[in-house]
Enzyme design. Structure first.
Site, PDB file in Angstrom:
ATOM      1  N   ILE A  94       0.899  -1.158   0.000  1.00 15.85           N
ATOM      2  CA  ILE A  94       0.000   0.000   0.000  1.00 15.85           C
ATOM      3  C   ILE A  94       0.936   1.206   0.000  1.00 15.85           C
ATOM      4  O   ILE A  94       1.896   1.242   0.772  1.00 15.85           O
ATOM      5  CB  ILE A  94      -0.957  -0.045   1.221  1.00 15.85           C
ATOM      6  CG1 ILE A  94      -1.880   1.174   1.306  1.00 15.85           C
ATOM      7  CG2 ILE A  94      -0.224  -0.192   2.526  1.00 15.85           C
ATOM      8  CD1 ILE A  94      -2.971   1.018   2.401  1.00 15.85           C
ATOM      9  N   SER A  95       0.710   2.165  -0.894  1.00 12.31           N
ATOM     10  CA  SER A  95       1.651   3.278  -1.069  1.00 12.31           C
ATOM     11  C   SER A  95       1.751   4.161   0.161  1.00 12.31           C
ATOM     12  O   SER A  95       0.833   4.223   0.986  1.00 12.31           O
ATOM     13  CB  SER A  95       1.231   4.145  -2.259  1.00 12.31           C
ATOM     14  OG  SER A  95       1.163   3.383  -3.429  1.00 12.31           O
TER      15      SER A  95
END
Ligand code: SAH
Length: 244
Positions: A94-95
């Site tokens: 997840i960024s």
């Protein structure tokens, strides 16, 4: 005037008793507010990315409203609001919140827009987009992630997100054109189908580059006459866009 020192003393007592305990960080809304202060500081330090030193209010409010801790694996929840990327399983991530904020801002979308995301992953970026626009179509190539994010988004009540399982290199032509397309995995070139599926005046925000080399976050704008113009905005590091 005598009341002042008493109030001051009370304040010191209250802070002394409760300040610094875990309570504040256990409240997701408080943790998100702290996370967004860090994100805003990053944006202020890098004004060339957005062409201004602050996030748009819509993006800031969308990220303050999106429960990031619901999209990370249970054993990493205590890190959900750290300003860094986190593993979400199947070798994917997840960024980092700063990157989510900048990419969402660069899309420049509004409440009437339909948006396509390539690389659903946890569903977090899709949820942030869903807070802003009318409908989000998002496509994920790993079946287990597509299933898990569909369930997670539905459980949280996001009715304006549709998750597809498939190869997003080809986009989702059935619902084109899109006012904005965001890609959260890096191909080594801009996929022609995505430029094709962009509405005139729309924007594609995409990391481009080979794995292990510096990738560049690019913004491709489709002019009203249909011609596309691209610019590089930031060196980044993303997982690769894979093909079936
Ligand atoms: N936006 C996600 C980040 C996911 S990481 C989030 O908010 O959590 C990138 C994702 O892109 C991974 O889940 C990966 O499986 C997916 N992906 C890679 N290649 C793809 C492709 N060709 N089509 C669709 N998804 C792809």
């Amino acid at each position: 005037m005598r009341v002042r020192p008493v109030v001051h003393l009370l304040f010191v007592l209250v802070i002394g008793l409760f300040g610094g305990c875990a309570e504040a960080d256990d409240d997701p809304a408080v943790a998100r507010a702290r996370m967004m202060r860090e994100v805003s500081a990053d944006v202020a330090r890098n004004p060339e990315v957005l062409g201004r030193a602050r996030l748009s209010t819509v993006v800031l409010e969308a990220m303050l409203a999106t429960p990031r801790h619901e999209f990370v694996p249970p054993n990493l929840r205590r890190h959900a609001h750290d300003n860094r990327p986190l593993p979400i399983g199947k070798g994917q991530t997840i960024s980092q919140p700063t990157i989510v904020a900048m990419m969402t801002d660069l899309l420049a979308i509004g409440p009437r827009d339909t948006v396509l995301e390539v690389g659903t992953g946890s569903g977090y970026q899709a949820a942030v987009l869903a807070e802003i626009c009318a409908h989000v179509h998002t496509i994920e190539i790993v079946p287990a992630l597509a299933t898990a994010s569909t369930k997670c988004l539905a459980a949280l009540g996001y009715e304006n997100v549709t998750v597809y399982e498939g190869d997003g290199y080809l986009g989702v032509p059935e619902h084109a054109p899109y006012a904005g397309i965001i890609v959260t995995a890096a191909p080594d070139h801009v996929p022609p189908a995505l430029v094709e599926q962009l509405a005139p005046g729309g924007r594609l925000v995409i990391p481009v580059g080979r794995q292990g080399e510096v990738q560049e976050l690019m913004v491709v704008e489709k002019a009203v006459d249909g011609t596309a113009h691209s610019r590089r905005v930031l060196p980044v590091r993303f997982v690769p866009l894979t093909r079936k």
